[in-house]
Design a protein around this motif. Structure first.
Motif, PDB file in Angstrom:
ATOM      1  N   ILE A  71       0.825  -1.210   0.000  1.00 31.06           N
ATOM      2  CA  ILE A  71       0.000   0.000   0.000  1.00 31.06           C
ATOM      3  C   ILE A  71       0.858   1.258   0.000  1.00 31.06           C
ATOM      4  O   ILE A  71       1.980   1.268   0.512  1.00 31.06           O
ATOM      5  CB  ILE A  71      -0.949   0.045   1.225  1.00 31.06           C
ATOM      6  N   ASP A  72       0.294   2.306  -0.585  1.00 29.02           N
ATOM      7  CA  ASP A  72       0.881   3.644  -0.510  1.00 29.02           C
ATOM      8  C   ASP A  72       0.096   4.397   0.555  1.00 29.02           C
ATOM      9  O   ASP A  72      -0.994   4.905   0.303  1.00 29.02           O
ATOM     10  CB  ASP A  72       0.780   4.345  -1.861  1.00 29.02           C
ATOM     11  N   SER A  73       0.653   4.431   1.740  1.00 26.93           N
ATOM     12  CA  SER A  73      -0.018   5.092   2.858  1.00 26.93           C
ATOM     13  C   SER A  73       0.429   6.534   3.026  1.00 26.93           C
ATOM     14  O   SER A  73      -0.012   7.219   3.954  1.00 26.93           O
ATOM     15  CB  SER A  73       0.246   4.316   4.153  1.00 26.93           C
ATOM     16  N   ALA A  74       1.303   7.001   2.126  1.00 30.17           N
ATOM     17  CA  ALA A  74       1.872   8.344   2.270  1.00 30.17           C
ATOM     18  C   ALA A  74       0.821   9.448   2.364  1.00 30.17           C
ATOM     19  O   ALA A  74       0.949  10.337   3.217  1.00 30.17           O
ATOM     20  CB  ALA A  74       2.846   8.633   1.128  1.00 30.17           C
ATOM     21  N   PRO A  75      -0.223   9.463   1.519  1.00 36.94           N
ATOM     22  CA  PRO A  75      -1.178  10.577   1.599  1.00 36.94           C
ATOM     23  C   PRO A  75      -1.781  10.748   2.991  1.00 36.94           C
ATOM     24  O   PRO A  75      -1.804  11.862   3.535  1.00 36.94           O
ATOM     25  CB  PRO A  75      -2.241  10.197   0.563  1.00 36.94           C
ATOM     26  N   SER A  81       9.792   9.935   1.998  1.00 35.51           N
ATOM     27  CA  SER A  81      11.046   9.324   2.445  1.00 35.51           C
ATOM     28  C   SER A  81      11.049   9.078   3.953  1.00 35.51           C
ATOM     29  O   SER A  81      11.859   8.302   4.463  1.00 35.51           O
ATOM     30  CB  SER A  81      12.236  10.210   2.069  1.00 35.51           C
ATOM     31  N   LEU A  82      10.133   9.734   4.672  1.00 33.13           N
ATOM     32  CA  LEU A  82      10.047   9.557   6.120  1.00 33.13           C
ATOM     33  C   LEU A  82       9.429   8.218   6.501  1.00 33.13           C
ATOM     34  O   LEU A  82       9.666   7.707   7.598  1.00 33.13           O
ATOM     35  CB  LEU A  82       9.186  10.668   6.734  1.00 33.13           C
ATOM     36  N   ILE A  83       8.631   7.654   5.625  1.00 37.19           N
ATOM     37  CA  ILE A  83       7.784   6.519   5.981  1.00 37.19           C
ATOM     38  C   ILE A  83       8.585   5.230   6.023  1.00 37.19           C
ATOM     39  O   ILE A  83       9.426   4.968   5.169  1.00 37.19           O
ATOM     40  CB  ILE A  83       6.614   6.403   4.988  1.00 37.19           C
ATOM     41  N   GLY A  84       8.305   4.423   7.045  1.00 37.79           N
ATOM     42  CA  GLY A  84       8.968   3.130   7.177  1.00 37.79           C
ATOM     43  C   GLY A  84       9.339   2.799   8.605  1.00 37.79           C
ATOM     44  O   GLY A  84       8.906   1.777   9.141  1.00 37.79           O
ATOM     45  N   PRO A  85      10.148   3.659   9.278  1.00 40.95           N
ATOM     46  CA  PRO A  85      10.532   3.368  10.665  1.00 40.95           C
ATOM     47  C   PRO A  85       9.341   3.452  11.614  1.00 40.95           C
ATOM     48  O   PRO A  85       8.267   3.957  11.249  1.00 40.95           O
ATOM     49  CB  PRO A  85      11.553   4.474  10.977  1.00 40.95           C
ATOM     50  N   PRO A  86       9.511   2.978  12.850  1.00 41.37           N
ATOM     51  CA  PRO A  86       8.443   3.097  13.847  1.00 41.37           C
ATOM     52  C   PRO A  86       8.026   4.552  14.065  1.00 41.37           C
ATOM     53  O   PRO A  86       8.821   5.483  13.876  1.00 41.37           O
ATOM     54  CB  PRO A  86       9.081   2.501  15.105  1.00 41.37           C
ATOM     55  N   LEU A  87       6.778   4.744  14.496  1.00 37.64           N
ATOM     56  CA  LEU A  87       6.170   6.068  14.607  1.00 37.64           C
ATOM     57  C   LEU A  87       6.993   7.034  15.451  1.00 37.64           C
ATOM     58  O   LEU A  87       7.226   8.179  15.048  1.00 37.64           O
ATOM     59  CB  LEU A  87       4.759   5.932  15.185  1.00 37.64           C
ATOM     60  N   GLY A 113       9.696  -6.867   0.533  1.00 38.30           N
ATOM     61  CA  GLY A 113       9.684  -5.542   1.142  1.00 38.30           C
ATOM     62  C   GLY A 113      10.348  -4.505   0.261  1.00 38.30           C
ATOM     63  O   GLY A 113      10.885  -4.827  -0.804  1.00 38.30           O
ATOM     64  N   ASP A 114      10.339  -3.262   0.738  1.00 38.25           N
ATOM     65  CA  ASP A 114      10.815  -2.158  -0.103  1.00 38.25           C
ATOM     66  C   ASP A 114      12.011  -1.410   0.459  1.00 38.25           C
ATOM     67  O   ASP A 114      12.438  -0.417  -0.136  1.00 38.25           O
ATOM     68  CB  ASP A 114       9.677  -1.155  -0.346  1.00 38.25           C
ATOM     69  N   THR A 115      12.557  -1.847   1.590  1.00 43.77           N
ATOM     70  CA  THR A 115      13.639  -1.078   2.206  1.00 43.77           C
ATOM     71  C   THR A 115      14.841  -1.952   2.549  1.00 43.77           C
ATOM     72  O   THR A 115      14.713  -3.172   2.733  1.00 43.77           O
ATOM     73  CB  THR A 115      13.165  -0.403   3.513  1.00 43.77           C
ATOM     74  N   TYR A 122       9.094   3.147  -0.635  1.00 45.42           N
ATOM     75  CA  TYR A 122       9.734   4.327  -0.062  1.00 45.42           C
ATOM     76  C   TYR A 122      11.237   4.153   0.112  1.00 45.42           C
ATOM     77  O   TYR A 122      11.966   5.126   0.238  1.00 45.42           O
ATOM     78  CB  TYR A 122       9.112   4.646   1.306  1.00 45.42           C
ATOM     79  N   GLY A 123      11.703   2.920   0.157  1.00 50.92           N
ATOM     80  CA  GLY A 123      13.120   2.669   0.393  1.00 50.92           C
ATOM     81  C   GLY A 123      13.933   2.740  -0.883  1.00 50.92           C
ATOM     82  O   GLY A 123      13.401   2.672  -1.994  1.00 50.92           O
ATOM     83  N   ARG A 124      15.228   2.873  -0.721  1.00 53.89           N
ATOM     84  CA  ARG A 124      16.146   2.878  -1.851  1.00 53.89           C
ATOM     85  C   ARG A 124      17.315   1.958  -1.526  1.00 53.89           C
ATOM     86  O   ARG A 124      17.919   2.068  -0.462  1.00 53.89           O
ATOM     87  CB  ARG A 124      16.657   4.299  -2.142  1.00 53.89           C
ATOM     88  N   PHE A 125      17.613   1.054  -2.448  1.00 53.69           N
ATOM     89  CA  PHE A 125      18.715   0.123  -2.259  1.00 53.69           C
ATOM     90  C   PHE A 125      19.965   0.675  -2.936  1.00 53.69           C
ATOM     91  O   PHE A 125      19.912   1.090  -4.101  1.00 53.69           O
ATOM     92  CB  PHE A 125      18.364  -1.246  -2.848  1.00 53.69           C
ATOM     93  N   SER A 126      21.068   0.688  -2.219  1.00 60.60           N
ATOM     94  CA  SER A 126      22.315   1.212  -2.773  1.00 60.60           C
ATOM     95  C   SER A 126      22.833   0.267  -3.852  1.00 60.60           C
ATOM     96  O   SER A 126      22.521  -0.931  -3.852  1.00 60.60           O
ATOM     97  CB  SER A 126      23.364   1.364  -1.670  1.00 60.60           C
ATOM     98  N   PRO A 127      23.638   0.778  -4.789  1.00 62.21           N
ATOM     99  CA  PRO A 127      24.139  -0.062  -5.888  1.00 62.21           C
ATOM    100  C   PRO A 127      24.873  -1.308  -5.415  1.00 62.21           C
ATOM    101  O   PRO A 127      24.727  -2.378  -6.008  1.00 62.21           O
ATOM    102  CB  PRO A 127      25.077   0.889  -6.641  1.00 62.21           C
ATOM    103  N   ASP A 128      25.650  -1.202  -4.331  1.00 57.97           N
ATOM    104  CA  ASP A 128      26.386  -2.378  -3.868  1.00 57.97           C
ATOM    105  C   ASP A 128      25.450  -3.432  -3.297  1.00 57.97           C
ATOM    106  O   ASP A 128      25.685  -4.637  -3.440  1.00 57.97           O
ATOM    107  CB  ASP A 128      27.442  -1.983  -2.831  1.00 57.97           C
TER     108      ASP A 128
END
Length: 212
Positions: free
Chosen positions: A14-18, A42-48, A165-167, A188-194
């Motif tokens: 889900i896209d819960s960002a809005p 980019s804030l979304i993901g960690p605990p509240l 998952g996405d992160t 929301y996450g981004r995986f580094s090239p390595d």
């Protein structure tokens, strides 16, 4: 690919960002606090509490808890209704369920809005278990700890399950528990090239069903 699938929720299904970002703004306004970082996905993901401390620039536990209470009141009553489903996810989940895959939710999101969202989307019956960091008391310290508990509770060997998952945190949680990991690129996450060199990262939901 294993038939036991663990799904992250926010940024994966889900896209819960809005709803979340609107509720962050409302909670801060109620507390009279201006955000110190942009309110973006980019804030979304960690605990509240971690997110609120960051956006408010405050470490005082009492103030962060007050913000968390404001957030819970707003999000649990109306904010969650703004949740969107990523393209193809609904069809993919139903296809996997009908083919016999055993699926679980493992999320940093609180259990109350998680259950409300799944009920709203008519997804509850698709999952064998729905688990969040606050599903037990005291709460789990991390998603890795949550997954470890889930595997023990359901007597699932790590090698028989896969986490989607996405992160990078999701990837790490899978690694710590001996699970296979599939990343998705639309969250929301981004995986580094390595890191990407060692991961399978999918670009569309239909690929989940083909791979699993």
């Amino acid at each position: 690919m294993p038939d036991i699938l663990l799904f992250d929720l926010d940024g994966t299904l889900i896209d819960s960002a809005p709803g979340i970002l609107d509720t962050f703004a409302t909670a801060l306004a109620r507390a009279g606090i201006a955000p110190v970082v942009p309110l973006d996905q980019s804030l979304i993901g960690p605990p509240l509490h971690v997110i609120l401390s960051r956006i408010a620039g405050i470490e005082d536990a009492g103030t962060v808890e007050r913000l968390a209470n404001f957030f819970r009141e707003e999000y649990d009553s109306s904010g969650y209704l703004k949740t969107l489903v990523y393209p193809g996810i609904d069809e993919t989940l139903r296809s996997l369920a009908s083919s016999g895959s055993k699926m679980f939710i493992v999320t940093n999101k609180r259990i109350r809005p998680t259950l409300r969202i799944l009920n709203m989307l008519d997804w509850t019956s698709l999952f064998a278990g729905i688990h969040a960091l606050d599903s037990v008391s005291p709460v789990f310290a991390s998603k890795a700890a949550l997954i470890r508990w889930l595997l023990e509770k359901h007597d699932i060997p790590g090698q028989d399950a896969c986490l989607i998952g996405d992160t990078p945190d999701d990837a790490q949680a899978a690694h710590e528990n001996g699970l296979q990991f599939i990343g998705v690129s639309w969250g929301y996450g981004r995986f580094s090239p390595d890191v990407l060199r060692d991961l399978v990262v999918l670009d569309n939901a239909a690929a989940i069903a083909r791979l699993c």
